[in-house]
Design a protein around this motif. Sequence first.
Motif, PDB file in Angstrom:
ATOM      1  N   ALA A 142      37.792  36.341  53.272  1.00  0.00           N
ATOM      2  CA  ALA A 142      36.735  36.980  54.060  1.00  0.00           C
ATOM      3  C   ALA A 142      35.870  37.912  53.216  1.00  0.00           C
ATOM      4  O   ALA A 142      34.646  37.940  53.367  1.00  0.00           O
ATOM      5  CB  ALA A 142      37.364  37.750  55.227  1.00  0.00           C
ATOM      6  N   ARG A 145      33.502  35.986  51.027  1.00  0.00           N
ATOM      7  CA  ARG A 145      32.498  35.253  51.811  1.00  0.00           C
ATOM      8  C   ARG A 145      31.408  36.192  52.337  1.00  0.00           C
ATOM      9  O   ARG A 145      30.243  35.790  52.443  1.00  0.00           O
ATOM     10  CB  ARG A 145      33.170  34.494  52.955  1.00  0.00           C
ATOM     11  CG  ARG A 145      32.373  33.310  53.419  1.00  0.00           C
ATOM     12  CD  ARG A 145      33.196  32.183  53.990  1.00  0.00           C
ATOM     13  NE  ARG A 145      34.092  32.607  55.045  1.00  0.00           N
ATOM     14  CZ  ARG A 145      35.423  32.547  54.951  1.00  0.00           C
ATOM     15  NH1 ARG A 145      35.992  32.090  53.856  1.00  0.00           N
ATOM     16  NH2 ARG A 145      36.179  32.955  55.955  1.00  0.00           N
ATOM     17  N   VAL A 146      31.747  37.424  52.651  1.00  0.00           N
ATOM     18  CA  VAL A 146      30.720  38.395  53.050  1.00  0.00           C
ATOM     19  C   VAL A 146      29.730  38.613  51.909  1.00  0.00           C
ATOM     20  O   VAL A 146      28.510  38.647  52.116  1.00  0.00           O
ATOM     21  CB  VAL A 146      31.374  39.731  53.471  1.00  0.00           C
ATOM     22  CG1 VAL A 146      30.326  40.843  53.548  1.00  0.00           C
ATOM     23  CG2 VAL A 146      32.058  39.583  54.827  1.00  0.00           C
ATOM     24  N   VAL A 183      27.671  34.306  59.006  1.00  0.00           N
ATOM     25  CA  VAL A 183      28.408  35.497  58.561  1.00  0.00           C
ATOM     26  C   VAL A 183      27.446  36.659  58.345  1.00  0.00           C
ATOM     27  O   VAL A 183      27.698  37.793  58.779  1.00  0.00           O
ATOM     28  CB  VAL A 183      29.178  35.197  57.254  1.00  0.00           C
ATOM     29  CG1 VAL A 183      29.687  36.491  56.615  1.00  0.00           C
ATOM     30  CG2 VAL A 183      30.348  34.260  57.532  1.00  0.00           C
ATOM     31  N   ALA A 189      33.266  38.578  58.454  1.00  0.00           N
ATOM     32  CA  ALA A 189      33.883  37.270  58.207  1.00  0.00           C
ATOM     33  C   ALA A 189      35.385  37.400  58.404  1.00  0.00           C
ATOM     34  O   ALA A 189      35.967  38.464  58.182  1.00  0.00           O
ATOM     35  CB  ALA A 189      33.579  36.777  56.796  1.00  0.00           C
TER      36      ALA A 189
END
Length: 255
Positions: A142, A145-146, A183, A189
């Motif tokens: 997460a 991915r942010v 996102v 995320a």
Amino acid sequence: MDTIAPQGNEAGRKTLSVLLCFSPERPIWTVAQIADELQVSTATAYRHMSLLKQMGLVAGGRRGYRLTSKVEMLGEAARPRHDVISDIALPVMARLRDAVDETVLLAVRSGDHVLAVRRLESRSPVAMRFHEGRPMPLHRGAMGRVLLADMPARERAAYLERTGHDLMALRHGPLSTAALDAVALAGFAESFEEIDPGVWGVAAPVRRFGRVCGVLGLAAPLNRTDAVRRRHVLRLLISAAREIERQSTASRFTA
């Protein structure tokens, strides 16, 4: 060892990948272990390790290699920029950790990686590979991915291409343009066992003057985190990220 230096951008990235294998949990590596970890030939791993030794970044021999003090100096040089954010975030992170009793992390982007600069453990720590100072790829978990979602579309596509993702991965799934744009729009995320088995991760960006300067994350075991608790934790996490933003913007520090 020989002093044959790999050439080109791809060779440079592979050499850095060798360097990034070293961690507090695994400070010594043999050439064979590096080859197995990175899925390259022993000869290729040998060449990259040779270059790192030539540059004074690793020391050792057949029994194994370790990082030198030169790498520690690089870490110290990077620390002041990270501390600007982490010093402001630390009290907020502590309150969040105490409120939910789960592990809380603060990370920043470092090239093609997400780098954890603070980690506060819960009373029942979760086993995970995200440790302070250990780089992780942007496309896993997460927090990464942010940061990936915040990248310009062209830069993001270039990163995914050079890390070996095919067109199908770019069109579908969590790394697709639509998913990463979602996102960015949602402001958070989630990840489910993407990096460590049995671990749920959630992350939210921390912005300063409209730009993402870091990411606040939380990790918890799935066996004690049902959907209701996940929603509760997410609300608190986003609130904490906004508090860090407010304090950072109001401070006299510069990013």
